[in-house]
Design a protein around this motif. Structure first.
Motif, short mmCIF file in Angstrom:
data_model
loop_
_atom_site.label_atom_id
_atom_site.label_comp_id
_atom_site.label_asym_id
_atom_site.label_seq_id
_atom_site.Cartn_x
_atom_site.Cartn_y
_atom_site.Cartn_z
N SER A 92 0.82 -1.21 0.00
CA SER A 92 0.00 0.00 0.00
C SER A 92 0.86 1.26 0.00
O SER A 92 0.38 2.33 -0.34
CB SER A 92 -1.07 -0.01 1.10
N VAL A 93 2.15 1.12 0.30
CA VAL A 93 3.05 2.27 0.10
C VAL A 93 3.11 2.61 -1.38
O VAL A 93 3.04 3.78 -1.77
CB VAL A 93 4.47 1.97 0.64
N PHE A 117 2.04 7.81 9.53
CA PHE A 117 2.87 6.91 8.72
C PHE A 117 4.00 7.68 8.03
O PHE A 117 3.76 8.67 7.36
CB PHE A 117 1.98 6.22 7.69
N ASN A 165 -0.62 4.65 12.73
CA ASN A 165 0.77 4.22 12.93
C ASN A 165 1.57 5.48 13.20
O ASN A 165 1.57 6.37 12.35
CB ASN A 165 1.27 3.54 11.65
N ASP A 192 -6.56 5.23 5.47
CA ASP A 192 -5.52 4.20 5.45
C ASP A 192 -5.82 3.18 6.54
O ASP A 192 -5.63 3.44 7.72
CB ASP A 192 -4.15 4.87 5.65
N TYR A 195 -4.16 -1.48 9.32
CA TYR A 195 -4.25 -2.33 10.52
C TYR A 195 -5.68 -2.67 10.92
O TYR A 195 -5.93 -3.11 12.03
CB TYR A 195 -3.53 -1.64 11.69
N THR A 222 -3.81 -3.29 2.78
CA THR A 222 -2.58 -4.02 2.46
C THR A 222 -2.66 -5.49 2.82
O THR A 222 -3.42 -5.88 3.71
CB THR A 222 -1.39 -3.39 3.20
N SER A 224 0.20 -6.80 3.75
CA SER A 224 1.48 -6.91 4.47
C SER A 224 1.32 -7.22 5.95
O SER A 224 2.23 -7.76 6.56
CB SER A 224 2.27 -5.61 4.34
N LYS A 225 0.20 -6.84 6.56
CA LYS A 225 0.11 -6.93 8.00
C LYS A 225 -0.70 -8.18 8.38
O LYS A 225 -0.14 -9.24 8.51
CB LYS A 225 -0.47 -5.63 8.57
N ARG A 233 4.90 -7.51 -1.29
CA ARG A 233 4.55 -6.19 -1.79
C ARG A 233 3.25 -6.17 -2.60
O ARG A 233 3.26 -6.11 -3.83
CB ARG A 233 5.70 -5.59 -2.65
C1 PLP Z 1 2.57 -0.89 7.02
C2 PLP Z 1 1.70 0.23 6.57
C3 PLP Z 1 1.23 0.29 5.27
C4 PLP Z 1 1.46 -0.80 4.30
O1 PLP Z 1 2.64 -0.98 3.79
P1 PLP Z 1 2.84 -1.96 2.57
O2 PLP Z 1 3.50 -1.12 1.54
O3 PLP Z 1 1.51 -2.46 2.11
O4 PLP Z 1 3.71 -3.03 3.10
C5 PLP Z 1 0.38 1.31 4.89
N1 PLP Z 1 0.00 2.23 5.76
C6 PLP Z 1 0.43 2.21 7.02
C7 PLP Z 1 -0.06 3.23 7.96
C8 PLP Z 1 1.30 1.22 7.46
O5 PLP Z 1 1.74 1.24 8.71
#
Ligand code: PLP
Length: 359
Positions: A92-93, A117, A165, A192, A195, A222, A224-225, A233
């Motif tokens: 999501s970055v 973030f 975050n 966003d 989480y 995402t 990722s979490k 990714r």
């Molecule tokens: C970890 C995180 C992301 C996601 O990161 P990815 O690129 O998907 O790994 C997005 N927004 C926030 C606030 C995060 O902490």
């Protein structure tokens, strides 16, 4: 190598902070090293997800589907949203960067809370746009009234990170409704929800429903979490059709690998199994928060897979000492530390260390 005259860079490059990824630490005196600095899931991937990845490995001589069709369809079904509203990216970055590049150019403004973030300021600066950082309240919450006041004719996007975050607090549905009622409809509001799966507060924003009810709202999510695919990714945006279109156009072509696409689809299929792990993380979070509270720490309640301890001037010392117990945590010098809810043994070590920081 000759360095007498170097190529010119864009002036923004000098302002650009380098993304500080969570550090790894070395084992100390036979202590296993643990990483609690990047909010990853500590569990290894599900066997079914690994099997999907192995299956896709034999096709890596081919480019992936640039439209991530299978994944978009799975998401469309999951959320009952037409695929036109969905766009994916390299985490999501990556999607966040695509969004800002789609809506904000030189001199345009992007509003977000701070601290939040760390990717927001970097991505905004790369786009040539201007960050408008609105301080969190003293208890680490979004100050939506102040964010409203920060809107100008140049505002193009507003990020609302919930749970936030690194402080872990949420924005409620009622708060966002009141906020959205006053935000001009030609400004994109991105919720966003990296989480969201770890949240247990009933009052939290329902990002997807809010997106459906508002023509200027999008959600960023995402794998990722909670889904445990940080290393692959892949993330996505669900929002207004015209924005989703543009977000597809600003993507790096073929950015989301076929391996990432099949792993994401397999993870959606095995969501219930993954969410049992999320429940365990939530249980450990409650235990960890209770232990810190017993020691007298005043911490903002977290709805994510990490906990924020405001350590102020002791932050760097705490981070240094945690290296001594072979645990990496994420320090924000002068402010506090963010500790991911990872292995129980690592969290127990952190509690022992925290006892020496009760003043
Ligand atoms: C970890 C995180 C992301 C996601 O990161 P990815 O690129 O998907 O790994 C997005 N927004 C926030 C606030 C995060 O902490």
């Amino acid at each position: 190598m000759s360095e007498s005259v170097n190529p010119q860079l864009r002036p923004e490059m000098a302002k650009l902070p380098t993304y500080k990824a969570g550090k790894k630490v070395d084992p100390v005196n036979g202590l296993t090293a643990y990483k609690l600095s990047s909010n990853e899931i500590a569990h290894s991937p599900l066997p079914s997800v690994v099997a999907a990845i192995v299956g896709a490995a034999s096709e890596i001589n081919r480019y992936p589907d640039p439209f991530t069709t299978g994944l978009n369809q799975a998401l469309s079904t999951k959320f009952s949203i037409p695929v036109e509203h969905i766009a994916t990216g390299t985490g999501s970055v990556g999607v966040c960067q695509q969004i800002i590049q789609a809506v904000a150019g030189a001199g345009d403004e992007v509003i977000y809370a701070w601290r939040s973030f760390e990717a927001y300021p970097i991505i905004t600066t790369i786009a040539g746009a201007v960050s408008v950082q609105v301080p969190l309240t003293n208890d680490g919450q979004h100050d939506l009234a102040a964010m409203l006041n920060a809107i100008t004719p140049k505002t193009r996007a507003i990020f609302v990170c919930t749970p936030n975050n690194p402080t872990g607090g949420i924005v409620t549905q009622q708060q966002i409704n009141e906020f959205l009622a006053k935000v001009p409809k030609d400004i994109l509001v991105v919720i966003d929800e990296a989480y969201v799966e770890f949240n247990r507060d009933q009052d939290v924003i329902d990002g997807i429903a809010t997106m459906k009810a508002n023509s200027n709202v999008g959600v960023l999510r995402t794998f990722s979490k909670a889904y445990g695919l940080a290393g692959l990714r892949v993330g996505y945006f669900i929002g207004p059709k015209n924005v989703a279109d543009a977000v597809r156009k600003t993507a790096v072509p073929f950015g989301v690998s076929n391996i990432a696409q099949v792993a994401a689809v397999a993870s959606l299929e095995h969501e219930q199994e993954l969410f049992k792990r999320v429940d365990e993380v939530v249980g450990d979070r409650l235990w960890f928060e209770a232990e810190l509270a017993k020691l007298g720490f005043k911490i903002p309640p977290s709805q994510a897979n990490f906990v924020w301890i405001p350590m102020g001037e002791h932050t760097e010392e705490f981070a240094k000492r945690s290296e001594g117990i072979a645990v990496s945590i994420r320090p924000f010098p002068g402010e506090g530390v963010r500790i991911s809810i990872g292995e129980r043994q690592a969290l127990e070590r952190v509690i022992e260390l925290a006892k020496e920081f009760v003043f």
